[in-house]
Design an enzyme around this catalytic site. Structure first.
Site, PDB file in Angstrom:
ATOM      1  CE  LYS A 198      -4.380  -1.638   1.875  1.00 23.58           C
ATOM      2  NZ  LYS A 198      -5.466  -1.367   2.808  1.00 23.58           N
ATOM      3  CE  LYS A 231      -6.009  -8.444  -1.400  1.00 16.66           C
ATOM      4  NZ  LYS A 231      -6.555  -8.297  -0.091  1.00 16.66           N
ATOM      5  CE  LYS A 257     -12.437  -3.715   0.711  1.00 19.56           C
ATOM      6  NZ  LYS A 257     -13.106  -4.289   1.846  1.00 19.56           N
TER       7      LYS A 257
HETATM    8  P1  AMP Z   1     -10.485  -6.399   3.392  1.00 22.08           P
HETATM    9  O1  AMP Z   1     -11.347  -6.190   2.229  1.00 22.08           O
HETATM   10  O2  AMP Z   1      -9.046  -6.153   3.100  1.00 22.08           O
HETATM   11  O3  AMP Z   1     -10.977  -5.726   4.636  1.00 22.08           O
HETATM   12  O4  AMP Z   1     -10.571  -7.961   3.662  1.00 22.08           O
HETATM   13  C1  AMP Z   1     -11.596  -8.549   4.411  1.00 22.08           C
HETATM   14  C2  AMP Z   1     -11.413 -10.034   4.472  1.00 22.08           C
HETATM   15  O5  AMP Z   1     -11.592 -10.625   3.177  1.00 22.08           O
HETATM   16  C3  AMP Z   1     -10.030 -10.471   4.951  1.00 22.08           C
HETATM   17  O6  AMP Z   1     -10.167 -11.614   5.781  1.00 22.08           O
HETATM   18  C4  AMP Z   1      -9.330 -10.828   3.688  1.00 22.08           C
HETATM   19  O7  AMP Z   1      -8.310 -11.774   3.882  1.00 22.08           O
HETATM   20  C5  AMP Z   1     -10.459 -11.406   2.857  1.00 22.08           C
HETATM   21  N1  AMP Z   1     -10.190 -11.259   1.413  1.00 22.08           N
HETATM   22  C6  AMP Z   1     -10.044 -10.086   0.752  1.00 22.08           C
HETATM   23  N2  AMP Z   1      -9.800 -10.304  -0.553  1.00 22.08           N
HETATM   24  C7  AMP Z   1      -9.775 -11.657  -0.715  1.00 22.08           C
HETATM   25  C8  AMP Z   1      -9.558 -12.517  -1.840  1.00 22.08           C
HETATM   26  N3  AMP Z   1      -9.318 -12.031  -3.059  1.00 22.08           N
HETATM   27  N4  AMP Z   1      -9.619 -13.861  -1.643  1.00 22.08           N
HETATM   28  C9  AMP Z   1      -9.878 -14.359  -0.405  1.00 22.08           C
HETATM   29  N5  AMP Z   1     -10.082 -13.602   0.691  1.00 22.08           N
HETATM   30  C10 AMP Z   1     -10.032 -12.272   0.551  1.00 22.08           C
END
Ligand code: AMP
Ligand code: TRP
Length: 327
Positions: free
Chosen positions: A111, A192, A195
């Site tokens: 980031k 990965k 969003k």
């Molecule tokens: P965040 O959107 O970064 O707050 O992520 C929220 C949760 O979703 C965390 O547990 C991440 O590890 C999981 N996560 C986010 N993107 C992915 C992805 N592409 N595949 C699997 N898990 C994800």
């Protein structure tokens, strides 16, 4: 009873990766453990956020938790910023965190790469995440693969605190799904699904309409072959789509491969889109109902009250052990 805690940032629209990697497991775990699920708004502001967008997305993520199947009567659903102990323990743990270990965090490196004004909050982000988890003495933390390193740091901080000030915190374990812990981008299987990717076609948002989902999947990048075979080295794109198919249908990877043997990518992608729509459509309907009901504010208030009771008790104990005069 085991304790479970996890959080999702309200920074942008949630994706199928968030659902498969994390949220689905929240829903499953609520039947087996005492659960705390939060919208981590204090983490979201470690990168610039528009106030109006933050407000809207915070409510949207809370509504999606419920729409995905989290029952507020079973699990505590709340906003991180509504429970003041998070910011406070976050600070205390920051003082126990080493610069070197924070510098090694790959999320921080990703980031901050190429930026010249990097907020200090982005750097101490993992100390706040440790506070989130340790305040509830969580045994299990359901997350996707990318959060493993932050969990390791949380375990180190808990151990360090216990060693210096006496047994206080439970050492948490990550709870990472075997398939689907890392759903990849539809346009590039080396990244990965995220969003924050500016290419809308690279991710499926949980609130994408069925037609948008069909279009995104039909355009998803594949190799030039035609064999629906799981092989992350040779066929990373198709393997990612097979993982998504398996997660949405409940079939194993081998069953998906067998179903499309000799059929090529066309029929596979077409059915995959219907599998994804089949999972997301009911969530979207419940989401719309919940937003329309105007109940989210009340649910979050109740969730924060219950969470605060647990968090405040832990914080008091921590401060006492560290040598603070208690009021
Ligand atoms: P965040 O959107 O970064 O707050 O992520 C929220 C949760 O979703 C965390 O547990 C991440 O590890 C999981 N996560 C986010 N993107 C992915 C992805 N592409 N595949 C699997 N898990 C994800
Ligand atoms: N860092 C996590 C992410 O980006 C979000 C998060 C914050 C979290 N606090 C948490 C996850 C506590 C699990 C437990 O996905």
């Amino acid at each position: 009873m085991k304790k479970v805690l996890s959080g999702i940032q309200p920074s942008g629209r949630l994706t199928l990766g968030n659902y498969i990697g994390a949220m689905r497991n929240f829903v499953e775990l609520q039947h087996q453990a005492e659960c705390f699920f939060m919208v981590v708004d204090l983490h979201a502001i470690t990168v610039p956020q528009e106030p109006a967008a933050l407000r809207e997305q915070s409510e949207a993520v809370a509504a999606l938790f419920i729409a995905a199947g989290i029952d507020p009567a079973k699990a505590n659903v709340f906003m991180q910023s509504h429970v003041r102990a998070h910011a406070e323990l976050g600070w205390l743990l920051t003082t126990l965190s080493y610069m070197g270990e924070l510098e090694r965090m790959t999320q921080f490196k990703d980031k901050s790469a190429g930026k010249d004004a990097i907020g200090a909050g982005l750097f101490v982000y993992p100390s706040l995440m440790a506070a989130d988890i340790l305040l509830y003495n969580a045994d299990l933390v359901p997350v996707g693969d990318d959060q493993k390193q932050h969990l390791e740091l949380t375990r180190d901080l808990a151990g360090r605190f216990n060693h210096r000030f006496g047994e206080t915190f439970t050492i948490p374990e990550p709870y990472i799904p075997k398939v689907g812990a890392r759903i990849m981008s539809l346009d590039d299987a080396s990244k990965k699904m995220s969003k924050s990717n500016p290419n809308q076609g690279s991710f499926i948002a949980l609130l994408d309409t069925p037609d948008v989902i069909r279009k995104k999947i039909s355009r998803a990048v594949t190799d030039s072959g035609r064999e629906v075979r799981f092989d992350t080295a040779e066929k990373p794109e198709v393997s990612n789509l097979i993982s998504i198919y398996a997660q949405c249908s409940g079939l194993t990877v081998a069953e998906v491969e067998a179903r499309y043997e000799g059929q090529g990518y066309g029929p596979f992608k077409k059915d995959l889109a219907e599998q994804v729509v089949g999972v997301l459509e009911p969530i979207q309907q419940r989401y719309n109902d919940i937003r329309a009901s105007g109940e989210i504010g009340k649910l979050l208030k109740e969730g924060a009250e219950k969470a605060s009771a647990v968090a405040d008790a832990t914080l008091r104990q921590v401060k006492e052990r560290m040598g603070f005069l208690l009021p």
